[in-house]
Design an enzyme around this catalytic site. Structure first.
Site, mmCIF file in Angstrom:
data_model
loop_
_atom_site.group_PDB
_atom_site.id
_atom_site.type_symbol
_atom_site.label_atom_id
_atom_site.label_comp_id
_atom_site.label_asym_id
_atom_site.label_seq_id
_atom_site.Cartn_x
_atom_site.Cartn_y
_atom_site.Cartn_z
ATOM 1 N N MET A 30 -118.630 -75.733 56.139
ATOM 2 C CA MET A 30 -118.808 -75.672 57.594
ATOM 3 C C MET A 30 -117.456 -75.421 58.267
ATOM 4 O O MET A 30 -117.309 -75.644 59.478
ATOM 5 C CB MET A 30 -119.441 -76.961 58.111
ATOM 6 N N HIS A 37 -111.919 -78.631 50.460
ATOM 7 C CA HIS A 37 -112.505 -77.285 50.397
ATOM 8 C C HIS A 37 -111.643 -76.355 49.544
ATOM 9 O O HIS A 37 -112.149 -75.573 48.735
ATOM 10 C CB HIS A 37 -112.610 -76.671 51.801
ATOM 11 N N LYS A 149 -117.639 -85.327 47.127
ATOM 12 C CA LYS A 149 -117.580 -86.079 48.389
ATOM 13 C C LYS A 149 -118.991 -86.306 48.929
ATOM 14 O O LYS A 149 -119.314 -87.370 49.424
ATOM 15 C CB LYS A 149 -116.729 -85.295 49.396
ATOM 16 N N SER A 185 -112.039 -85.298 54.950
ATOM 17 C CA SER A 185 -113.261 -84.877 55.640
ATOM 18 C C SER A 185 -112.874 -84.147 56.915
ATOM 19 O O SER A 185 -111.892 -84.516 57.572
ATOM 20 C CB SER A 185 -114.102 -86.108 55.990
HETATM 21 P P1 AMP Z 1 -118.503 -79.317 54.491
HETATM 22 O O1 AMP Z 1 -117.632 -78.272 55.098
HETATM 23 O O2 AMP Z 1 -118.194 -80.699 54.922
HETATM 24 O O3 AMP Z 1 -119.970 -78.960 54.561
HETATM 25 O O4 AMP Z 1 -118.165 -79.305 52.932
HETATM 26 C C1 AMP Z 1 -118.240 -78.124 52.175
HETATM 27 C C2 AMP Z 1 -118.059 -78.464 50.729
HETATM 28 O O5 AMP Z 1 -116.779 -79.069 50.542
HETATM 29 C C3 AMP Z 1 -119.104 -79.464 50.209
HETATM 30 O O6 AMP Z 1 -119.490 -79.090 48.898
HETATM 31 C C4 AMP Z 1 -118.342 -80.760 50.216
HETATM 32 O O7 AMP Z 1 -118.810 -81.683 49.268
HETATM 33 C C5 AMP Z 1 -116.940 -80.282 49.848
HETATM 34 N N1 AMP Z 1 -115.945 -81.275 50.268
HETATM 35 C C6 AMP Z 1 -115.787 -81.815 51.499
HETATM 36 N N2 AMP Z 1 -114.820 -82.763 51.485
HETATM 37 C C7 AMP Z 1 -114.385 -82.830 50.206
HETATM 38 C C8 AMP Z 1 -113.410 -83.629 49.530
HETATM 39 N N3 AMP Z 1 -112.698 -84.560 50.172
HETATM 40 N N4 AMP Z 1 -113.226 -83.430 48.214
HETATM 41 C C9 AMP Z 1 -113.969 -82.499 47.546
HETATM 42 N N5 AMP Z 1 -114.890 -81.717 48.114
HETATM 43 C C10 AMP Z 1 -115.102 -81.877 49.420
#
Ligand code: AMP
Length: 279
Positions: A30, A37, A149, A185
């Protein structure tokens, strides 16, 4: 690096890439990219000919009172990060191209979507499964990379891929933390200095739980959860859940015998944070 906003155009571009027998690695995000990421993009870069990153704040996974509007969208910065990590493609569609006015089709992974975060964020995983399925059909990846995560999300996506025969390998990568333990995050930017300090109680309580299990031989889930509560309660404003579940099936367990996930979801101020550890 090419930036696509139109689903059909990207689908067509990938079709041509596939004709050349090249492999496609895909990282759905996102945006508001951080080192979590980036770790996924790096892994994808190592394992594929073409790396595609999607940047899409998916409206269908946000509840009516959640942070869809204020979710950070530093697009130019994200483009730079993707470029410097060697991504080949960014897919950043406008919401109206993913969900046109007459949009009607959703995917629900039953049972798994109703527990843990699903109990508190109704419809969240329906939105996640739907957007991931749509993105898979557009990007047609050989491999897709997700972070630990979002542990429950990774279990749900793996189940959807198996159940619906998606020809993609799901690769789940380690959770990336700050030096002091805070799980990275995109929502951490909402935290004030004081809230960020209190948020450390999550990772500390999880690490403490791991120590209790591994070094003190504590096996009762109830006992571990109660120890965690003692650490988390004074530092947070609302606890959605602290749970210990089978890491494969997400079944709730009473005594720890095999691989489990200990997962927490809490509010620090107005910010909802999740964290977990696999033991
Ligand atoms: P998001 O942008 O929050 O939807 O996350 C996109 C991807 O990045 C998802 O697969 C999350 O699990 C991964 N992600 C987010 N935060 C972390 C983190 N701290 N460590 C590893 N992967 C992450």
């Amino acid at each position: 690096m090419r930036i696509f906003t139109n689903p059909a155009k990207l689908q067509n571009y990938i079709k041509n890439i596939k004709l050349k027998d090249k492999t496609v690695g895909f990282v759905p995000t996102m945006g508001a990219l951080h080192q979590g990421h980036i770790s996924l993009i790096r892994r994808a870069r190592k394992e594929n000919d073409i790396v595609a990153v999607s940047i899409f704040v998916n409206p269908s996974q946000f509840g009516p009172n959640e942070d869809l509007k204020k979710y950070p969208r530093p697009f130019e910065k994200d483009v730079k990060s993707c470029k410097s990590e060697g991504a080949d493609v960014i897919f950043a569609p406008p919401p109206k191209d993913m969900y046109p006015e007459n949009y009607l089709t959703y995917i629900t992974v039953e049972k798994l979507s109703a527990l843990m975060c699903g109990k508190f964020r109704h419809g969240h995983f329906r939105g996640v499964a739907t957007i991931v399925a749509k993105l898979f059909n557009i990007v047609q990846p050989d491999r897709a990379y997700f972070g630990l995560k979002d542990f429950q999300q990774s279990v749900i996506i793996k189940k959807m891929v198996t159940d619906l025969n998606f020809p993609v390998k799901i690769i789940v990568c380690p959770l990336v933390r700050e030096k002091d333990g805070l799980a990275l995050s995109s929502r951490n930017v909402y935290l004030s200095c004081e809230e960020r300090k209190r948020a450390l109680s999550l990772s500390r309580s999880l690490q403490n739980a791991k120590n209790l299990i591994e070094y003190k031989n504590v096996k009762s889930a109830k006992k571990i959860i109660s120890e965690m509560k003692k650490m988390i309660l004074p530092n947070t404003d609302k606890i959605d859940y602290i749970e210990i579940r089978d890491a494969e099936t997400l079944e709730e367990i009473k005594y720890i015998k095999k691989k489990v996930v200990i997962a927490v979801a809490v509010f620090v101020g107005k910010t909802r944070l999740i964290d977990n550890i696999v033991v």
